[in-house]
Design an enzyme around this catalytic site. Structure first.
Site, mmCIF file in Angstrom:
data_model
loop_
_atom_site.group_PDB
_atom_site.id
_atom_site.type_symbol
_atom_site.label_atom_id
_atom_site.label_comp_id
_atom_site.label_asym_id
_atom_site.label_seq_id
_atom_site.Cartn_x
_atom_site.Cartn_y
_atom_site.Cartn_z
ATOM 1 N N CYS A 186 67.820 82.742 74.725
ATOM 2 C CA CYS A 186 68.512 82.026 73.651
ATOM 3 C C CYS A 186 69.765 81.410 74.243
ATOM 4 C CB CYS A 186 68.881 82.990 72.525
ATOM 5 S SG CYS A 186 69.904 82.191 71.262
ATOM 6 N N CYS A 214 75.886 88.304 77.317
ATOM 7 C CA CYS A 214 74.761 88.458 76.408
ATOM 8 C C CYS A 214 73.489 88.383 77.237
ATOM 9 C CB CYS A 214 74.785 87.348 75.370
ATOM 10 S SG CYS A 214 73.277 87.196 74.422
ATOM 11 N N CYS A 235 83.883 70.362 58.802
ATOM 12 C CA CYS A 235 83.257 71.064 59.933
ATOM 13 C C CYS A 235 82.884 70.058 61.033
ATOM 14 C CB CYS A 235 82.044 71.865 59.471
ATOM 15 S SG CYS A 235 80.790 70.860 58.688
ATOM 16 N N CYS A 270 71.402 90.598 68.453
ATOM 17 C CA CYS A 270 72.484 89.599 68.483
ATOM 18 C C CYS A 270 73.775 90.199 67.924
ATOM 19 C CB CYS A 270 72.058 88.388 67.657
ATOM 20 S SG CYS A 270 73.394 87.197 67.440
ATOM 21 N N CYS A 329 74.644 80.065 71.945
ATOM 22 C CA CYS A 329 76.087 80.193 72.192
ATOM 23 C C CYS A 329 76.412 79.413 73.464
ATOM 24 C CB CYS A 329 76.470 81.653 72.348
ATOM 25 S SG CYS A 329 76.375 82.569 70.826
#
Ligand SMILES: C[S@@+](CC[C@H](N)C(=O)[O-])C[C@H]1O[C@@H](n2cnc3c(N)ncnc32)[C@H](O)[C@@H]1O
Length: 393
Positions: free
Chosen positions: A30, A22, A352, A105, A33
């Site tokens: 960014c 990426c 989660c 993205c 991730c």
């Protein structure tokens, strides 16, 4: 989870066994991730190892973890709008509060990816000045866009005030001509703080709900209602809930933290009473809409706090199965303690956060995991969903 981006890159096509590349990540624009340098299979194996280290083994052993598509899985784009009305950025703000554009993205579904440049054009056309955090000027703070599995969009313009509403209404027909927008709204967020959305929603389209067909069940999503961000994993999660509980044949089910009713509506069956409890009134309205549209008479949704509902229930109202799907903090000692003493034979816990799940399980020593499975709801991050079916020892 905020949108962690992947951009198209000249490197070989992404497969499950190679690390994703990426440009945004590689250039430090960014870093959402965090696991991007790790091949996807290795990410999944690490997550499975963590689950096994944190939680007691289910009697039936851990099922094979459910892998997500590594790209184009996010059905919701949460874009901070920066720059200017003529050159807006859609993405995040950097440390100096300047806009960083992340519209390429690759985590976003294809439909979201293709919609973002059109929405940036629309910002120009409707002259929507992005909110400038430093100057405290401007109007448009965020663009929140959800794509349904059928390819329809819900587009929400989070604005500081009502000032742009008339211009948005004027120009909306051209947006509806360019994108399959089923629902468009303005959300008012007047506070000068890093909050995604405010309390008030002005619906600009005739429809106020986005239909999310997931297998046999269609969920009707209103703005300001939580929906699982990874459609493939959500479908697998609800499918597993049905598969694991069919043989138990519960005559009564509670779905605590029911959101827009994903578990409750999937678990509805003839002769079974299902009650969802959810704090968000908008999510309750979404769930009620879905139950009515599906003609389900014995499914009801109640607004309120899950723990308060349980601890105040009459002994004869205690159900055969309780589903809990709390936020990251878990269900907490009070609800865990109530379940422990309740006599409820089975609990289906969708979490989660395996750490708070482990703490909640420790507070319910009468229950033991029967089945368990990790579903990779959030690839390239350390987060995941884990589903466990608990039975009384
Ligand atoms: C992880 S989401 C799960 C939603 C739903 N089960 C699903 O599958 O989409 C957690 C939900 O709990 C709700 N919630 C948060 N605190 C709550 C509380 N104290 N009582 C009831 N619901 C709550 C949130 O609004 C959110 O809809």
């Amino acid at each position: 989870m905020d949108a962690p981006p992947l951009t198209p890159s000249p490197t070989p096509p992404l497969t499950r066994s190679v690390a994703a590349r990426c440009d945004y990540f590689d250039t430090g624009r960014c870093r959402s991730c965090a696991l991007l340098d790790q091949p996807y299979d290795a990410q999944l194996a690490d997550k499975q190892r963590e689950v096994e280290a944190l939680l007691p083994a289910p009697a039936a052993g851990w099922s094979e973890p459910v892998a997500s598509p590594p790209v184009e899985f996010r059905n919701k784009a949460k874009m901070v709008v920066g720059g200017t009305a003529t050159e807006p950025t859609l993405g995040i703000l950097d440390a100096a509060f300047a806009g960083v554009d992340l519209r390429e993205c690759r985590l976003h579904t294809r439909g979201l990816h293709d919609a973002l440049p059109v929405l940036a054009d629309f910002v120009r056309q409707a002259d929507l000045a992005p909110y400038d955090v430093v100057q405290r000027r401007g109007e448009l703070k965020h663009l929140l866009v959800t794509e349904s599995p059928a390819g329809e969009l819900m587009v929400r313009f989070v604005c500081r005030s009502q000032e742009p509403v008339a211009r948005l209404r004027k120009h909306l027909p051209s947006l509806l001509g360019r994108l399959p927008v089923a629902v468009a709204t303005v959300n008012l967020q007047p506070a000068h703080k890093a909050v995604l959305e405010g309390e008030r929603e002005i619906v600009l389209t005739p429809a106020a709900t986005l239909a999310m067909p997931l297998g046999a069940v269609t969920l009707h999503l209103r703005p300001r209602s939580f929906f699982q961000t990874n459609t493939a994993m959500a479908t697998a999660l609800y499918g597993e809930a049905v598969a694991w509980t069919t043989d138990l044949a519960p005559r009564s089910v509670w779905d605590l933290y029911s959101g827009v009713g994903g578990f409750a509506l999937h678990l509805a069956a003839p002769g079974r009473a299902v009650t969802g409890v959810e704090i968000s009134q908008e999510a309750v309205r979404s769930a009620e809409h879905s139950a009515a549209a599906a003609g389900l008479a014995d499914v009801r949704f109640l607004p309120g706090d899950a723990t308060t509902y349980a601890v105040n229930a009459a002994p004869e109202a205690v159900p055969d199965l309780v589903v809990v799907n709390p936020p990251r903090r878990g269900i907490g000692d009070q609800l865990a303690g109530w379940l422990e003493g309740s006599g409820v034979p089975h609990v289906l816990y969708s979490s989660c956060n395996a750490r708070t799940l482990a703490a909640d399980l420790a507070a319910m020593p009468s229950y033991a995991p029967v089945r368990g499975r990790l579903l990779d709801m959030f690839p390239h991050t350390r987060h995941y969903e884990v589903l466990v079916l608990l039975g009384r020892r």
